[in-house]
Design a protein around this motif. Sequence first.
Motif, PDB file in Angstrom:
ATOM      1  N   LYS A   1      53.228  42.354  61.871  1.00  0.00           N
ATOM      2  CA  LYS A   1      51.878  42.755  61.071  1.00  0.00           C
ATOM      3  C   LYS A   1      52.004  42.474  59.579  1.00  0.00           C
ATOM      4  N   ILE A   2      50.661  41.853  59.093  1.00  0.00           N
ATOM      5  CA  ILE A   2      50.716  41.669  57.625  1.00  0.00           C
ATOM      6  C   ILE A   2      49.860  42.689  56.741  1.00  0.00           C
ATOM      7  N   GLU A   3      50.441  42.929  55.620  1.00  0.00           N
ATOM      8  CA  GLU A   3      49.657  44.089  54.941  1.00  0.00           C
ATOM      9  C   GLU A   3      49.607  43.345  53.652  1.00  0.00           C
ATOM     10  N   ILE A   4      47.971  43.227  53.187  1.00  0.00           N
ATOM     11  CA  ILE A   4      47.779  42.750  52.039  1.00  0.00           C
ATOM     12  C   ILE A   4      47.444  43.771  51.047  1.00  0.00           C
ATOM     13  N   ALA A   5      47.853  43.864  49.720  1.00  0.00           N
ATOM     14  CA  ALA A   5      47.323  44.784  48.895  1.00  0.00           C
ATOM     15  C   ALA A   5      46.857  44.343  47.481  1.00  0.00           C
ATOM     16  N   ILE A   6      45.479  44.569  47.307  1.00  0.00           N
ATOM     17  CA  ILE A   6      44.802  43.938  46.197  1.00  0.00           C
ATOM     18  C   ILE A   6      44.411  44.937  44.939  1.00  0.00           C
ATOM     19  N   THR A   7      44.924  44.618  43.775  1.00  0.00           N
ATOM     20  CA  THR A   7      44.322  45.392  43.004  1.00  0.00           C
ATOM     21  C   THR A   7      43.511  44.598  41.921  1.00  0.00           C
ATOM     22  N   GLU A   8      42.206  45.142  41.520  1.00  0.00           N
ATOM     23  CA  GLU A   8      41.090  44.326  41.102  1.00  0.00           C
ATOM     24  C   GLU A   8      41.013  44.749  39.537  1.00  0.00           C
ATOM     25  N   HIS A   9      40.595  43.621  39.035  1.00  0.00           N
ATOM     26  CA  HIS A   9      40.212  43.895  37.332  1.00  0.00           C
ATOM     27  C   HIS A   9      39.014  44.924  37.395  1.00  0.00           C
TER      28      HIS A   9
ATOM     29  N   ASN B   1      39.238  41.495  31.609  1.00  0.00           N
ATOM     30  CA  ASN B   1      40.177  40.471  31.061  1.00  0.00           C
ATOM     31  C   ASN B   1      39.164  39.272  30.360  1.00  0.00           C
ATOM     32  N   GLY B   2      37.888  39.645  30.080  1.00  0.00           N
ATOM     33  CA  GLY B   2      36.960  38.818  29.290  1.00  0.00           C
ATOM     34  C   GLY B   2      36.376  37.801  30.108  1.00  0.00           C
ATOM     35  N   LYS B   3      36.544  37.857  31.569  1.00  0.00           N
ATOM     36  CA  LYS B   3      35.886  36.692  32.607  1.00  0.00           C
ATOM     37  C   LYS B   3      34.464  37.306  33.091  1.00  0.00           C
ATOM     38  N   VAL B   4      33.607  36.411  33.013  1.00  0.00           N
ATOM     39  CA  VAL B   4      32.282  36.699  33.267  1.00  0.00           C
ATOM     40  C   VAL B   4      32.413  36.166  34.767  1.00  0.00           C
ATOM     41  N   LEU B   5      32.048  36.936  35.847  1.00  0.00           N
ATOM     42  CA  LEU B   5      32.011  36.525  36.872  1.00  0.00           C
ATOM     43  C   LEU B   5      30.638  35.470  37.210  1.00  0.00           C
ATOM     44  N   PRO B   6      31.255  34.401  37.822  1.00  0.00           N
ATOM     45  CA  PRO B   6      30.330  33.192  38.092  1.00  0.00           C
ATOM     46  C   PRO B   6      29.607  33.416  39.520  1.00  0.00           C
ATOM     47  N   GLY B   7      28.308  32.838  39.676  1.00  0.00           N
ATOM     48  CA  GLY B   7      27.697  33.224  40.814  1.00  0.00           C
ATOM     49  C   GLY B   7      27.388  34.469  41.244  1.00  0.00           C
ATOM     50  N   ASN B   8      27.653  35.578  40.388  1.00  0.00           N
ATOM     51  CA  ASN B   8      27.343  36.917  40.812  1.00  0.00           C
ATOM     52  C   ASN B   8      26.346  37.710  40.214  1.00  0.00           C
TER      53      ASN B   8
ATOM     54  N   VAL C   1      35.655  36.414  20.916  1.00  0.00           N
ATOM     55  CA  VAL C   1      34.494  37.441  20.408  1.00  0.00           C
ATOM     56  C   VAL C   1      34.326  38.349  21.546  1.00  0.00           C
ATOM     57  N   LEU C   2      34.193  37.834  22.907  1.00  0.00           N
ATOM     58  CA  LEU C   2      34.179  38.698  24.115  1.00  0.00           C
ATOM     59  C   LEU C   2      35.310  39.024  24.442  1.00  0.00           C
ATOM     60  N   ASP C   3      36.429  38.465  24.351  1.00  0.00           N
ATOM     61  CA  ASP C   3      37.800  38.965  24.618  1.00  0.00           C
ATOM     62  C   ASP C   3      38.025  40.128  23.705  1.00  0.00           C
ATOM     63  N   GLU C   4      37.698  39.860  22.474  1.00  0.00           N
ATOM     64  CA  GLU C   4      37.981  41.256  21.516  1.00  0.00           C
ATOM     65  C   GLU C   4      37.029  42.485  21.935  1.00  0.00           C
ATOM     66  N   MET C   5      35.960  42.168  22.217  1.00  0.00           N
ATOM     67  CA  MET C   5      34.985  43.389  22.765  1.00  0.00           C
ATOM     68  C   MET C   5      35.602  43.969  23.918  1.00  0.00           C
ATOM     69  N   CYS C   6      36.040  43.346  24.823  1.00  0.00           N
ATOM     70  CA  CYS C   6      36.718  43.982  26.062  1.00  0.00           C
ATOM     71  C   CYS C   6      37.661  44.601  25.741  1.00  0.00           C
ATOM     72  N   SER C   7      38.914  44.290  25.011  1.00  0.00           N
ATOM     73  CA  SER C   7      39.916  44.839  24.276  1.00  0.00           C
ATOM     74  C   SER C   7      39.481  46.397  23.837  1.00  0.00           C
TER      75      SER C   7
END
Length: 261
Positions: free
Chosen positions: A110-118, A136-143, A163-169
């Motif tokens: 059996k395989i178990e995959i564990a995900i931690t999302e931003h 992390n300052g990334k804007v999701l494309p196509g969403n 600037v966006l990175d600083e805003m998110c931080s």
Amino acid sequence: MQKGKVLTLEDRIPKLKEQRRKKANRRLTLLLFMFFILIAGVIYIQSPLSHVSSIEVNGNSVYEDTELVRATGISDKTNIWKINKEKAAGQLEKFPEIKNASVKLVFPNKIEIAITEHRRIAYLAKNAGFYPVMENGKVLPGNKKESLSENVPVLMGFKEGKVLDEMCSSLLSLPEEIYNSISEIHYTPQKTDEFHVSLFMNDGFEVSASLRTFAEKMAHYPSIVSQLDPNVKGVIDLEVGSYFKAYEKEGEEGLEEESEG
């Protein structure tokens, strides 16, 4: 040797033969056991029993489980002993929403995959839609989202970059109470400050600030607002010191900042 009795060679030979026979039997038993283990191992590896029987994905809320499994390259035809767990996890971490991923084998197959999302900390308004912004300052494309489903700030005029990175931080370092009180954040750069922003709060006040000191000064926002008349709205300037300017008045009123600690 017992007192007064001497064992002859003829007496000792049967005992020696018995010891040798037992020792030979133990060796034969061990060899047969190892042989059957080897045969069972070969049969197991060559049989469907060594193929992945099931794959479980935990912690995912953005993608379909089947999409993530497909990205790992693992299927029910994959031999579990040929799976590169680090490589499979690396393929999952290429998704912009995924912060960490791990792939684990649970015996026998059996395989178990564990995900931690931003964490999604804001939405970027552009092109008549709203796009999730990750921690992390990334804007999701196509969403593209036509409506908001989460109580997070809406960003206006931003794009991916420093600037966006600083805003998110800065948002991540805010107390939860203050973070939840922000409705909109507009990027309003000035000649003297490319990190200038204007915030519109849920309580009706506007805040003028620089991202360079944003997190530190916004920590005092509840104390500042408590000194103001809630019926008189205006701009709280946190760029240099703390000043309040009512929308309908020209004068400025100095505010005392509550010292840290």
